[in-house]
Design an enzyme around this catalytic site. Structure first.
Site: not given
Length: 175
Positions: A9, A11
């Site tokens: 992922d 952020d």
């Protein structure tokens, strides 16, 4: 021949969480991200980033703003000797019925199709439960949830492992 991948992922895993990040000057890499990615790369993993970017649908920033930050981020990885195989993003908002927004598995399935990924040998490292749910839906059982700037309901998580940082994943992913 299929390849194994580490899905990340963005952020909260690659960079520090900033609500609706779209400016390079606000982008701050998580400590140890380059070291961890070099380690994964040396084990033979391809690295793929999968990220929800609802700020585009919400009109907080444009697709072009997102692409500018992404190109800059990829150059930073490249400058550190790391090849990111691909970056997949969902520009849709939470109310969308698209198949790409995590917790749906669309970005993972697209990566699998485009790059012939062996999902059983791959890993997902995320910071939210929706990352884990999406990976599991795409038949990735090897999942790591990292504690980021927000609370995690650890007792109800589907993650295989919960760690404080991506650096610690080097002790878990060893082949």
């Amino acid at each position: 021949m299929s390849i194994k991948a580490i899905f990340l992922d963005r952020d909260g895993v690659v960079n520090k969480e900033v609500n609706y990040l779209f400016k390079i000057e606000d982008f701050e890499f998580i400590d140890g991200i380059f070291d961890a990615c070099l380690y994964f790369q040396n084990l033979g993993y391809a690295i793929i980033i999968v990220t929800n970017q609802s700020g585009i649908a919400r009109k907080y920033y444009t697709e072009n703003d997102y692409q500018t930050v992404t190109k800059w981020m990829l150059r930073q990885f490249e400058d550190n000797g790391i090849e990111i195989l691909n970056v997949f993003h969902c520009p849709h908002g939470p109310e969308s019925t698209c198949e790409c927004r995590k917790p749906k598995p669309g970005m993972f399935l697209k990566a699998k199709d485009e790059h012939n990924i062996d999902m059983e040998k791959s890993w997902m490292i995320g910071d939210k439960e929706r990352d884990i749910i999406a990976a599991n839906s795409a038949r990735i059982d090897n999942t790591i949830l990292v504690r980021s700037s927000h609370k995690i309901d650890e007792s109800n998580s589907n993650a295989k492992i919960i760690l404080d940082s991506i650096q610690q994943a080097k002790q878990i992913i060893t082949e």
